[in-house]
Structure formats: C-alpha cells, structure tokens
Design a protein around this motif. Sequence first.
Motif, PDB file in Angstrom:
ATOM      1  N   GLU A  25      -7.039  -0.723  -7.792  1.00 13.23           N
ATOM      2  CA  GLU A  25      -6.580  -0.642  -6.404  1.00 13.23           C
ATOM      3  C   GLU A  25      -5.107  -0.234  -6.335  1.00 13.23           C
ATOM      4  OE1 GLU A  25      -8.616  -0.519  -3.894  1.00 13.23           O
ATOM      5  OE2 GLU A  25     -10.254  -0.916  -5.288  1.00 13.23           O
ATOM      6  N   LEU A  26      -4.315  -0.624  -7.313  1.00 15.75           N
ATOM      7  CA  LEU A  26      -2.930  -0.133  -7.391  1.00 15.75           C
ATOM      8  C   LEU A  26      -2.935   1.371  -7.660  1.00 15.75           C
ATOM      9  CD1 LEU A  26      -1.339  -2.889  -9.663  1.00 15.75           C
ATOM     10  CD2 LEU A  26      -1.014  -2.612  -7.204  1.00 15.75           C
ATOM     11  N   ASP A  27      -3.749   1.777  -8.613  1.00 15.17           N
ATOM     12  CA  ASP A  27      -3.881   3.190  -8.959  1.00 15.17           C
ATOM     13  C   ASP A  27      -4.420   3.992  -7.770  1.00 15.17           C
ATOM     14  OD1 ASP A  27      -3.842   5.383 -10.901  1.00 15.17           O
ATOM     15  OD2 ASP A  27      -6.023   5.190 -10.978  1.00 15.17           O
ATOM     16  N   HIS A  31      -3.472   7.781  -5.640  1.00 14.35           N
ATOM     17  CA  HIS A  31      -4.445   8.859  -5.453  1.00 14.35           C
ATOM     18  C   HIS A  31      -4.881   9.016  -3.997  1.00 14.35           C
ATOM     19  CE1 HIS A  31      -5.117   9.813  -9.689  1.00 14.35           C
ATOM     20  NE2 HIS A  31      -4.933   8.527  -9.910  1.00 14.35           N
ATOM     21  N   SER A  32      -4.217   8.288  -3.097  1.00 17.77           N
ATOM     22  CA  SER A  32      -4.554   8.360  -1.667  1.00 17.77           C
ATOM     23  C   SER A  32      -6.054   8.202  -1.450  1.00 17.77           C
ATOM     24  CB  SER A  32      -4.056   9.673  -1.063  1.00 17.77           C
ATOM     25  OG  SER A  32      -2.675   9.830  -1.266  1.00 17.77           O
ATOM     26  N   GLU A  33      -6.614   7.137  -1.998  1.00 20.23           N
ATOM     27  CA  GLU A  33      -8.060   6.926  -1.948  1.00 20.23           C
ATOM     28  C   GLU A  33      -8.616   6.888  -0.528  1.00 20.23           C
ATOM     29  OE1 GLU A  33     -11.345   4.420  -4.421  1.00 20.23           O
ATOM     30  OE2 GLU A  33      -9.619   3.270  -3.760  1.00 20.23           O
ATOM     31  N   TRP A  34      -7.801   6.531   0.432  1.00 24.35           N
ATOM     32  CA  TRP A  34      -8.262   6.471   1.822  1.00 24.35           C
ATOM     33  C   TRP A  34      -8.715   7.837   2.324  1.00 24.35           C
ATOM     34  CZ3 TRP A  34      -3.390   5.415   0.113  1.00 24.35           C
ATOM     35  CH2 TRP A  34      -2.407   6.373   0.401  1.00 24.35           C
ATOM     36  N   ARG A  35      -8.290   8.912   1.670  1.00 19.30           N
ATOM     37  CA  ARG A  35      -8.713  10.259   2.082  1.00 19.30           C
ATOM     38  C   ARG A  35     -10.152  10.568   1.668  1.00 19.30           C
ATOM     39  NH1 ARG A  35      -4.351  14.443   0.134  1.00 19.30           N
ATOM     40  NH2 ARG A  35      -5.458  13.904  -1.766  1.00 19.30           N
ATOM     41  N   VAL A  36     -10.722   9.727   0.798  1.00 19.09           N
ATOM     42  CA  VAL A  36     -12.068   9.941   0.279  1.00 19.09           C
ATOM     43  C   VAL A  36     -13.092   9.025   0.969  1.00 19.09           C
ATOM     44  CG1 VAL A  36     -13.482   9.834  -1.821  1.00 19.09           C
ATOM     45  CG2 VAL A  36     -11.117  10.625  -1.956  1.00 19.09           C
ATOM     46  N   LEU A  37     -12.659   7.857   1.396  1.00 19.84           N
ATOM     47  CA  LEU A  37     -13.581   6.857   1.937  1.00 19.84           C
ATOM     48  C   LEU A  37     -14.042   7.204   3.350  1.00 19.84           C
ATOM     49  CD1 LEU A  37     -11.673   3.666   0.747  1.00 19.84           C
ATOM     50  CD2 LEU A  37     -13.657   4.747  -0.315  1.00 19.84           C
ATOM     51  N   PRO A  38     -15.336   7.053   3.621  1.00 24.81           N
ATOM     52  CA  PRO A  38     -15.858   7.390   4.952  1.00 24.81           C
ATOM     53  C   PRO A  38     -15.174   6.635   6.098  1.00 24.81           C
ATOM     54  CG  PRO A  38     -17.661   7.073   3.411  1.00 24.81           C
ATOM     55  CD  PRO A  38     -16.396   6.681   2.694  1.00 24.81           C
ATOM     56  N   LEU A  39     -14.759   5.391   5.863  1.00 20.73           N
ATOM     57  CA  LEU A  39     -14.131   4.603   6.932  1.00 20.73           C
ATOM     58  C   LEU A  39     -12.725   5.073   7.289  1.00 20.73           C
ATOM     59  CD1 LEU A  39     -15.202   0.980   5.928  1.00 20.73           C
ATOM     60  CD2 LEU A  39     -15.989   2.292   7.900  1.00 20.73           C
ATOM     61  N   THR A  40     -12.057   5.744   6.362  1.00 13.15           N
ATOM     62  CA  THR A  40     -10.655   6.101   6.588  1.00 13.15           C
ATOM     63  C   THR A  40     -10.348   7.587   6.417  1.00 13.15           C
ATOM     64  OG1 THR A  40     -10.219   5.476   4.290  1.00 13.15           O
ATOM     65  CG2 THR A  40      -9.732   3.819   5.973  1.00 13.15           C
ATOM     66  N   SER A  41     -11.279   8.360   5.915  1.00 12.71           N
ATOM     67  CA  SER A  41     -10.997   9.766   5.614  1.00 12.71           C
ATOM     68  C   SER A  41     -10.682  10.602   6.845  1.00 12.71           C
ATOM     69  CB  SER A  41     -12.174  10.392   4.862  1.00 12.71           C
ATOM     70  OG  SER A  41     -13.333  10.384   5.665  1.00 12.71           O
ATOM     71  N   TRP A  42     -11.162  10.203   7.986  1.00 13.84           N
ATOM     72  CA  TRP A  42     -10.954  10.967   9.226  1.00 13.84           C
ATOM     73  C   TRP A  42      -9.637  10.628   9.912  1.00 13.84           C
ATOM     74  CZ3 TRP A  42     -10.597   7.925  13.575  1.00 13.84           C
ATOM     75  CH2 TRP A  42     -11.031   6.609  13.431  1.00 13.84           C
ATOM     76  N   LEU A  43      -8.953   9.583   9.432  1.00 14.73           N
ATOM     77  CA  LEU A  43      -7.688   9.168  10.041  1.00 14.73           C
ATOM     78  C   LEU A  43      -6.534  10.052   9.567  1.00 14.73           C
ATOM     79  CD1 LEU A  43      -8.063   5.309   9.525  1.00 14.73           C
ATOM     80  CD2 LEU A  43      -8.320   6.552  11.688  1.00 14.73           C
ATOM     81  N   GLU A  44      -5.496  10.109  10.374  1.00 13.06           N
ATOM     82  CA  GLU A  44      -4.265  10.782   9.946  1.00 13.06           C
ATOM     83  C   GLU A  44      -3.775  10.086   8.671  1.00 13.06           C
ATOM     84  OE1 GLU A  44      -2.731  13.475  11.211  1.00 13.06           O
ATOM     85  OE2 GLU A  44      -4.463  13.656  12.530  1.00 13.06           O
ATOM     86  N   PRO A  45      -3.123  10.808   7.760  1.00 18.44           N
ATOM     87  CA  PRO A  45      -2.738  10.233   6.457  1.00 18.44           C
ATOM     88  C   PRO A  45      -2.001   8.891   6.534  1.00 18.44           C
ATOM     89  CG  PRO A  45      -2.382  12.585   6.427  1.00 18.44           C
ATOM     90  CD  PRO A  45      -2.780  12.230   7.842  1.00 18.44           C
ATOM     91  N   GLU A  46      -0.998   8.786   7.383  1.00 24.35           N
ATOM     92  CA  GLU A  46      -0.247   7.516   7.453  1.00 24.35           C
ATOM     93  C   GLU A  46      -1.097   6.379   7.996  1.00 24.35           C
ATOM     94  OE1 GLU A  46       2.773   6.501   6.190  1.00 24.35           O
ATOM     95  OE2 GLU A  46       2.492   8.412   5.174  1.00 24.35           O
ATOM     96  N   MET A  47      -1.926   6.657   8.993  1.00 31.07           N
ATOM     97  CA  MET A  47      -2.804   5.624   9.544  1.00 31.07           C
ATOM     98  C   MET A  47      -3.872   5.256   8.530  1.00 31.07           C
ATOM     99  SD  MET A  47      -3.573   3.455  11.806  1.00 31.07           S
ATOM    100  CE  MET A  47      -2.512   3.851  13.166  1.00 31.07           C
ATOM    101  N   GLY A  48      -4.413   6.224   7.817  1.00 32.31           N
ATOM    102  CA  GLY A  48      -5.405   5.947   6.779  1.00 32.31           C
ATOM    103  C   GLY A  48      -4.833   5.047   5.699  1.00 32.31           C
ATOM    104  N   ARG A  49      -3.616   5.345   5.277  1.00 32.23           N
ATOM    105  CA  ARG A  49      -2.940   4.517   4.267  1.00 32.23           C
ATOM    106  C   ARG A  49      -2.742   3.103   4.797  1.00 32.23           C
ATOM    107  NH1 ARG A  49       2.329   3.166   3.862  1.00 32.23           N
ATOM    108  NH2 ARG A  49       3.045   2.505   1.846  1.00 32.23           N
TER     109      ARG A  49
END
Length: 133
Positions: A25-27, A31-49
């Motif tokens: 989870e640290l790693d 890798h900005s994992e939120w960009r891959v996950l269905p729950l967060t991939s559609w969010l703007e980068p800062e909001m997804g993070r």
Amino acid sequence: MSTVPQPLWLRALFFIGVSLLFTHELDAMTHSEWRVLPLTSWLEPEMGRFVFVVLHVPVFALVLGWLTSQLPQRALQGQFWVSVFLIVHAGLHLAFSGQSHYTFEGMLSNTLIFGAAVFGAGYLAGNYWLGRG
C-alpha cells in the motif's frame, strides 16, 4: 477453526503476508494506484489520491480490530479471510495489469503483491494441514 494457540511458524506466515500487503500500500502510492481502481479511476487525480488514502483509514482500522479481537475465534476468522484476500488481491492485480495506468511492473512491486499471496496461501495451507480449516 480451533482456539488452540497457533504455532509460531503459522503466525509468522500470516504476519509476513499482511506486512507485505501493508508495504504494498505504501508502494501503491508511488504508482498512483487510484488511477487503476474502478472506484477511483474516474476521479480527478488529486481527488482520487485523497479518496484512496482516506478510505484506507477505516479499512485498516476494521481489519486490525478484527485481527486483534479479544475473541480468539473472531481473530482466527479474520486471519483466514485476510489470507483469502491476499490471494484475491494478487488476482485483481493480474486482472488490472493490462490497463494503461497500471505501473506495478518492477521486482519490488511484484514481490510485495505476489509474495503476500504466497504467504496467504501458505497460511491457509498450514491451517488446513493442522486441521484448523
């Protein structure tokens, strides 16, 4: 599942698996994992993070509470289901690996992800072998 104390080797398999997941989870942040996950991939980068990080607090609190329950049977159930999740989690990474934003290709990332699955499987196999499953 038995309430007989677990052998040290079995507890070690479980805790190494969980440690690999937590370190993953640290790693995952790098890798900005939120960009891959269905729950967060559609969010703007800062909001997804933000959402990715914030949601880990209650999830970790619930998991740690489950694993440290004063009811031995509940803690053993937690260990079983977290170990199952370690394997499912690796499967999800395989499923998401074809996405353009997926960047977990290095040795460190893959060791954390798939090592956790190996230790989770080892824990489940050890439990089965001891007749606790």
